[in-house]
Design an enzyme around this catalytic site. Structure first.
Site, PDB file in Angstrom:
ATOM      1  N   TRP A   9       0.806  -1.225   0.000  1.00 29.28           N
ATOM      2  CA  TRP A   9       0.000   0.000   0.000  1.00 29.28           C
ATOM      3  C   TRP A   9       0.833   1.267   0.000  1.00 29.28           C
ATOM      4  O   TRP A   9       0.289   2.364  -0.115  1.00 29.28           O
ATOM      5  CB  TRP A   9      -0.939   0.005   1.212  1.00 29.28           C
ATOM      6  CG  TRP A   9      -2.095  -0.924   1.068  1.00 29.28           C
ATOM      7  CD1 TRP A   9      -2.446  -1.645  -0.043  1.00 29.28           C
ATOM      8  CD2 TRP A   9      -3.064  -1.233   2.074  1.00 29.28           C
ATOM      9  NE1 TRP A   9      -3.579  -2.382   0.217  1.00 29.28           N
ATOM     10  CE2 TRP A   9      -3.983  -2.145   1.505  1.00 29.28           C
ATOM     11  CE3 TRP A   9      -3.249  -0.827   3.396  1.00 29.28           C
ATOM     12  CZ2 TRP A   9      -5.064  -2.662   2.229  1.00 29.28           C
ATOM     13  CZ3 TRP A   9      -4.326  -1.335   4.113  1.00 29.28           C
ATOM     14  CH2 TRP A   9      -5.222  -2.240   3.525  1.00 29.28           C
ATOM     15  N   LYS A  10       2.144   1.126   0.182  1.00 30.23           N
ATOM     16  CA  LYS A  10       3.010   2.324   0.217  1.00 30.23           C
ATOM     17  C   LYS A  10       2.451   3.306   1.256  1.00 30.23           C
ATOM     18  O   LYS A  10       1.970   2.881   2.299  1.00 30.23           O
ATOM     19  CB  LYS A  10       3.124   2.942  -1.173  1.00 30.23           C
ATOM     20  CG  LYS A  10       3.374   1.881  -2.248  1.00 30.23           C
ATOM     21  CD  LYS A  10       3.737   2.437  -3.569  1.00 30.23           C
ATOM     22  CE  LYS A  10       3.878   1.298  -4.574  1.00 30.23           C
ATOM     23  NZ  LYS A  10       4.480   1.697  -5.812  1.00 30.23           N
ATOM     24  N   HIS A  94      12.624  -2.432  -1.916  1.00 29.80           N
ATOM     25  CA  HIS A  94      11.692  -1.938  -2.936  1.00 29.80           C
ATOM     26  C   HIS A  94      12.381  -0.822  -3.722  1.00 29.80           C
ATOM     27  O   HIS A  94      13.173  -0.059  -3.165  1.00 29.80           O
ATOM     28  CB  HIS A  94      10.404  -1.428  -2.271  1.00 29.80           C
ATOM     29  CG  HIS A  94       9.341  -1.111  -3.277  1.00 29.80           C
ATOM     30  ND1 HIS A  94       9.306   0.084  -3.968  1.00 29.80           N
ATOM     31  CD2 HIS A  94       8.306  -1.850  -3.733  1.00 29.80           C
ATOM     32  CE1 HIS A  94       8.278   0.051  -4.803  1.00 29.80           C
ATOM     33  NE2 HIS A  94       7.657  -1.099  -4.684  1.00 29.80           N
ATOM     34  N   GLU A  96      11.445   1.964  -4.631  1.00 26.71           N
ATOM     35  CA  GLU A  96      11.278   3.325  -4.066  1.00 26.71           C
ATOM     36  C   GLU A  96      12.242   3.541  -2.905  1.00 26.71           C
ATOM     37  O   GLU A  96      12.730   4.653  -2.678  1.00 26.71           O
ATOM     38  CB  GLU A  96       9.816   3.546  -3.648  1.00 26.71           C
ATOM     39  CG  GLU A  96       8.933   3.740  -4.881  1.00 26.71           C
ATOM     40  CD  GLU A  96       7.532   3.213  -4.756  1.00 26.71           C
ATOM     41  OE1 GLU A  96       7.041   3.006  -3.635  1.00 26.71           O
ATOM     42  OE2 GLU A  96       6.901   2.983  -5.817  1.00 26.71           O
ATOM     43  N   GLU A 166      10.741  -6.817  -9.968  1.00 30.63           N
ATOM     44  CA  GLU A 166       9.961  -5.605 -10.225  1.00 30.63           C
ATOM     45  C   GLU A 166      10.759  -4.648 -11.106  1.00 30.63           C
ATOM     46  O   GLU A 166      11.566  -3.857 -10.598  1.00 30.63           O
ATOM     47  CB  GLU A 166       9.646  -4.903  -8.899  1.00 30.63           C
ATOM     48  CG  GLU A 166       8.738  -5.679  -7.988  1.00 30.63           C
ATOM     49  CD  GLU A 166       7.832  -4.743  -7.185  1.00 30.63           C
ATOM     50  OE1 GLU A 166       6.621  -4.919  -7.252  1.00 30.63           O
ATOM     51  OE2 GLU A 166       8.356  -3.826  -6.537  1.00 30.63           O
ATOM     52  N   GLY A 172       3.950   1.391 -11.248  1.00 20.78           N
ATOM     53  CA  GLY A 172       3.073   2.561 -11.204  1.00 20.78           C
ATOM     54  C   GLY A 172       2.932   3.281 -12.537  1.00 20.78           C
ATOM     55  O   GLY A 172       2.448   4.410 -12.586  1.00 20.78           O
TER      56      GLY A 172
HETATM   57  C1  PEP Z   1       4.996  -1.856  -6.355  1.00 21.23           C
HETATM   58  O1  PEP Z   1       5.104  -0.725  -5.922  1.00 21.23           O
HETATM   59  O2  PEP Z   1       5.591  -2.792  -5.803  1.00 21.23           O
HETATM   60  C2  PEP Z   1       4.171  -2.054  -7.536  1.00 21.23           C
HETATM   61  C3  PEP Z   1       4.293  -3.161  -8.194  1.00 21.23           C
HETATM   62  O3  PEP Z   1       3.328  -1.021  -7.877  1.00 21.23           O
HETATM   63  P1  PEP Z   1       2.241  -1.041  -9.079  1.00 21.23           P
HETATM   64  O4  PEP Z   1       1.483  -2.331  -8.962  1.00 21.23           O
HETATM   65  O5  PEP Z   1       1.383   0.162  -8.810  1.00 21.23           O
HETATM   66  O6  PEP Z   1       2.997  -0.942 -10.349  1.00 21.23           O
END
Ligand code: PEP
Length: 255
Positions: A9-10, A94, A96, A166, A172
């Site tokens: 959910w960040k 992650h 971010e 990822e 996003g």
């Molecule tokens: C994430 O932040 O791990 C992610 C996969 O985001 P999103 O699904 O929004 O691309």
């Protein structure tokens, strides 16, 4: 291998919003066959989520944690604090955290070791930027991130590990990787991790894909055997969207 769908959910949702989400998600839980479900809310909502999820099989994860156990580390959260709320998993590295907050590979390694020490299941995120991808460096980037995180770890200390592939350019953006690219990367991740850890991991290692996954595209990923689930950001924020995604994953995996 059982799929695992995790919600990241960040920095979204208050404790009250979390309770409402959990209550609604529980009402749809009977639709989630063959899928393990994990919610990773902000730290401030963990206690409320734990209470709301009582009696459900939905698990609770954190989005980050300190590599230290206690001490003068203003603003940090330690593994025992997470465990107190019944947290079982923790997202580490992650993109971010890597790119916005400057977390380097050595920091992620220390956090991973700390998670294992405290019996938390790490979700280790790895992935290349768009620039690295266009430069043909995807494999080298993944191998280097995995080496920094895993090389020399004692295999016996790892009861369970999840690695989320990822690609940074897919997070996003609404532009997901193609299922075959995700599966190729997931295969590479599994074989590199197993090589670094000294042998086959079987069910002790699951590789997720993350990056613009939604209820409409999840089936393409989870029907390819190297992908064992998804880490989901945006599509995990609305309960029906997320529940539809979990249901679709379970149905696709059954076919
Ligand atoms: C994430 O932040 O791990 C992610 C996969 O985001 P999103 O699904 O929004 O691309």
């Amino acid at each position: 291998m059982k799929l695992i769908i995790a919600a990241n959910w960040k920095m979204h949702k208050t404790a009250a919003e979390t309770v409402s989400f959990c209550n609604s998600l529980k009402l749809r839980e009977k639709e989630f066959s063959g899928v393990e479900v994990l919610l990773c809310p902000p730290y401030t909502a963990l206690s409320a989520a734990a209470a709301a999820l009582k009696g459900s099989a939905i698990k609770l994860g954190a989005q980050n944690m300190s590599w230290e156990t206690e001490g003068a580390y203003t603003g940090e959260i330690a593994a025992p604090m997470l465990k107190e709320f019944g947290v079982t998993h923790v997202i580490l590295g992650h993109s971010e955290r890597r790119h916005i907050f400057g977390e380097a590979d050595n920091v992620i390694r220390k956090k991973l070791e700390q998670a294992l020490r405290f019996g938390l299941i790490p979700i280790l995120c790895v992935g290349e930027t768009g620039e690295q991808r266009s430069g043909g460096d995807t494999a080298a980037v993944l191998e280097s991130q995995l080496r920094a995180a895993l090389e020399g770890l004692d295999r016996e200390s790892i009861a369970e590990l999840i690695i989320a592939y990822e690609p940074v350019w897919a997070i996003g953006t609404g532009q997901a990787a193609s299922p075959t690219d995700a599966a190729d990367a997931a295969s590479l991740v599994r074989s590199a991790a197993e090589k670094l850890l000294g042998g086959a991991m079987e069910g002790a290692l699951r590789v997720q894909y993350g990056g613009s996954v939604n209820a409409g595209n999840i089936d393409g990923f989870v029907t390819l055997p190297p992908v064992n689930g998804a880490l989901v950001g945006g599509a995990s924020l609305a309960v029906d969207t997320f529940a539809d995604l979990i249901k679709a994953a379970g149905e696709a995996a059954e076919c």
